[in-house]
Design a protein around this motif. Structure first.
Motif, PDB file in Angstrom:
ATOM      1  N   ALA A  32      51.327  49.791  51.229  1.00 15.21           N
ATOM      2  CA  ALA A  32      51.185  49.034  49.973  1.00 15.21           C
ATOM      3  C   ALA A  32      51.714  49.817  48.774  1.00 15.21           C
ATOM      4  CB  ALA A  32      49.718  48.691  49.746  1.00 15.21           C
ATOM      5  N   GLY A  33      52.053  49.069  47.723  1.00 17.28           N
ATOM      6  CA  GLY A  33      52.444  49.652  46.443  1.00 17.28           C
ATOM      7  C   GLY A  33      53.937  49.869  46.326  1.00 17.28           C
ATOM      8  N   ASN A  34      54.397  49.996  45.110  1.00 19.74           N
ATOM      9  CA  ASN A  34      55.779  50.387  44.843  1.00 19.74           C
ATOM     10  C   ASN A  34      55.843  51.083  43.492  1.00 19.74           C
ATOM     11  OD1 ASN A  34      55.927  47.583  43.451  1.00 19.74           O
ATOM     12  ND2 ASN A  34      55.872  47.083  45.637  1.00 19.74           N
ATOM     13  N   ALA A  79      60.205  44.998  48.081  1.00 20.66           N
ATOM     14  CA  ALA A  79      60.210  43.533  48.055  1.00 20.66           C
ATOM     15  C   ALA A  79      59.828  43.009  46.668  1.00 20.66           C
ATOM     16  CB  ALA A  79      59.235  43.004  49.107  1.00 20.66           C
ATOM     17  N   GLU A  80      59.184  43.869  45.858  1.00 20.85           N
ATOM     18  CA  GLU A  80      58.691  43.416  44.551  1.00 20.85           C
ATOM     19  C   GLU A  80      59.531  43.979  43.390  1.00 20.85           C
ATOM     20  OE1 GLU A  80      54.558  44.474  45.214  1.00 20.85           O
ATOM     21  OE2 GLU A  80      54.359  42.797  46.605  1.00 20.85           O
ATOM     22  N   THR A  81      60.766  44.374  43.711  1.00 23.09           N
ATOM     23  CA  THR A  81      61.670  44.962  42.711  1.00 23.09           C
ATOM     24  C   THR A  81      61.826  44.081  41.468  1.00 23.09           C
ATOM     25  OG1 THR A  81      62.868  46.197  44.400  1.00 23.09           O
ATOM     26  CG2 THR A  81      64.038  45.788  42.351  1.00 23.09           C
ATOM     27  N   LEU A  98      54.294  51.200  37.921  1.00 16.95           N
ATOM     28  CA  LEU A  98      53.501  51.495  39.114  1.00 16.95           C
ATOM     29  C   LEU A  98      52.807  50.227  39.600  1.00 16.95           C
ATOM     30  CD1 LEU A  98      51.702  54.709  37.808  1.00 16.95           C
ATOM     31  CD2 LEU A  98      53.643  54.617  39.390  1.00 16.95           C
ATOM     32  N   HIS A  99      52.747  50.084  40.923  1.00 21.09           N
ATOM     33  CA  HIS A  99      52.023  48.961  41.533  1.00 21.09           C
ATOM     34  C   HIS A  99      51.153  49.506  42.643  1.00 21.09           C
ATOM     35  CE1 HIS A  99      51.085  45.266  43.609  1.00 21.09           C
ATOM     36  NE2 HIS A  99      51.844  45.583  44.653  1.00 21.09           N
ATOM     37  N   GLY A 100      49.848  49.195  42.572  1.00 18.83           N
ATOM     38  CA  GLY A 100      48.915  49.654  43.607  1.00 18.83           C
ATOM     39  C   GLY A 100      48.015  48.522  44.071  1.00 18.83           C
ATOM     40  N   HIS A 101      47.343  48.774  45.202  1.00 18.94           N
ATOM     41  CA  HIS A 101      46.460  47.779  45.840  1.00 18.94           C
ATOM     42  C   HIS A 101      45.070  48.395  45.994  1.00 18.94           C
ATOM     43  CE1 HIS A 101      49.612  45.265  48.336  1.00 18.94           C
ATOM     44  NE2 HIS A 101      50.186  45.725  47.233  1.00 18.94           N
ATOM     45  N   SER A 102      44.372  48.662  44.928  1.00 19.83           N
ATOM     46  CA  SER A 102      43.043  49.260  45.063  1.00 19.83           C
ATOM     47  C   SER A 102      42.021  48.231  45.536  1.00 19.83           C
ATOM     48  CB  SER A 102      42.583  49.818  43.718  1.00 19.83           C
ATOM     49  OG  SER A 102      42.381  48.751  42.812  1.00 19.83           O
ATOM     50  N   GLY A 172      43.950  39.137  44.720  1.00 18.57           N
ATOM     51  CA  GLY A 172      43.868  39.523  46.121  1.00 18.57           C
ATOM     52  C   GLY A 172      44.993  40.465  46.538  1.00 18.57           C
ATOM     53  N   HIS A 173      45.696  41.010  45.579  1.00 19.64           N
ATOM     54  CA  HIS A 173      46.906  41.788  45.862  1.00 19.64           C
ATOM     55  C   HIS A 173      46.858  43.141  45.143  1.00 19.64           C
ATOM     56  CE1 HIS A 173      51.618  41.673  45.986  1.00 19.64           C
ATOM     57  NE2 HIS A 173      51.153  42.886  46.082  1.00 19.64           N
ATOM     58  N   GLY A 174      47.036  43.166  43.833  1.00 17.36           N
ATOM     59  CA  GLY A 174      46.981  44.477  43.168  1.00 17.36           C
ATOM     60  C   GLY A 174      47.456  44.450  41.735  1.00 17.36           C
TER      61      GLY A 174
HETATM   62 ZN   LIG Z   1      52.044  44.770  46.554  1.00 17.31          ZN
END
Ligand SMILES: [Zn+2]
Ligand SMILES: CSC[C@@H](O)[C@@H](O)C(=O)COP(=O)(O)O
Length: 207
Positions: A32-34, A79-81, A98-102, A172-174
């Motif tokens: 997860a994350g990018n 995928a989320e560029t 920053l992208h995270g899934h806490s 439900g994602h981040g």
């Molecule tokens: Zn994500």
């Protein structure tokens, strides 16, 4: 050494460090994350799709233009560029995203029935742009999850006009957060995750 090469090498270091930090905090489970960093030549360095962010190698960081097109066609960027491109487009001063899934962002965004999470009266709110006191509230918009990232970007688009000091959450994602450079983006993520963890604890106490 060539300026472009040096800048990219620094961006790679920033991204590897951010991935390790986010992994240590439990914000990027599995793959997860990018993570991205704007480059001085106007492109961005971003994580390759499907990598574990805690174990990134230099080769897992690639360059794309601000439309999300990779410099080398064989490289598949996150995928989320497009969500990163959108943030850089709206905020020219932003240098890192920053992208995270806490757990807290995932759970709270699924439980909250309104379209925003309101965080109020916390000292740590001051980590966000423009906040100088705890006697305030910050609204974090919540958007429905969608595997069609271009369509998701269209839904997020109007909210950039509202400033969004703390970033946004996909249900439900981040979370998505940003800052003028990588240390600032990491501090914002840490601040937001702290506040989300507090909000989750308080909901459990009052349940
Ligand atoms: Zn994500
Ligand atoms: C572990 S599934 C997570 C993905 O679906 C996605 O949401 C994500 O954050 C990572 O995608 P990626 O393409 O590696 O940048």
């Amino acid at each position: 050494m060539d300026q472009t090469v040096t800048d990219f090498a620094r961006a790679v270091q920033d991204i590897l460090f951010a991935g390790q930090r986010m992994d240590q905090r439990g914000w990027v489970p599995a793959t997860a994350g990018n993570i991205s960093r704007k480059l001085a030549d106007g492109r961005m360095a971003i994580t390759r799709s499907g990598c574990h962010k805690g174990f990134l190698q230099a080769a897992d960081v690639i360059t794309v233009d601000m439309q999300g097109k990779p410099h080398s066609p064989e490289n598949r960027p996150s995928a989320e560029t497009l969500l990163h491109c959108q943030i850089y487009r709206h905020f020219p001063h932003v240098g890192a995203v920053l992208h995270g899934h806490s757990v807290a962002s995932t759970v709270l965004s699924m439980e909250e029935e309104t379209a925003v999470l309101t965080l109020a009266d916390y000292e740590v709110l001051k980590v966000f742009e423009g906040q100088t006191t705890h006697e305030t509230s910050v609204q974090v918009p919540l958007f429905e999850n969608d595997q069609d990232i271009a369509r998701l970007a269209e839904v997020v688009e109007p909210f950039f006009g509202t400033g969004m000091p703390a970033g946004y959450i996909i249900r439900g994602h981040g979370v998505y957060v940003w800052g003028k450079d990588m240390p600032t983006a990491l501090a914002r993520l840490e601040g937001l995750e702290f506040l989300l963890a507090c909000a989750l604890e308080r909901r459990k106490l009052h349940a």
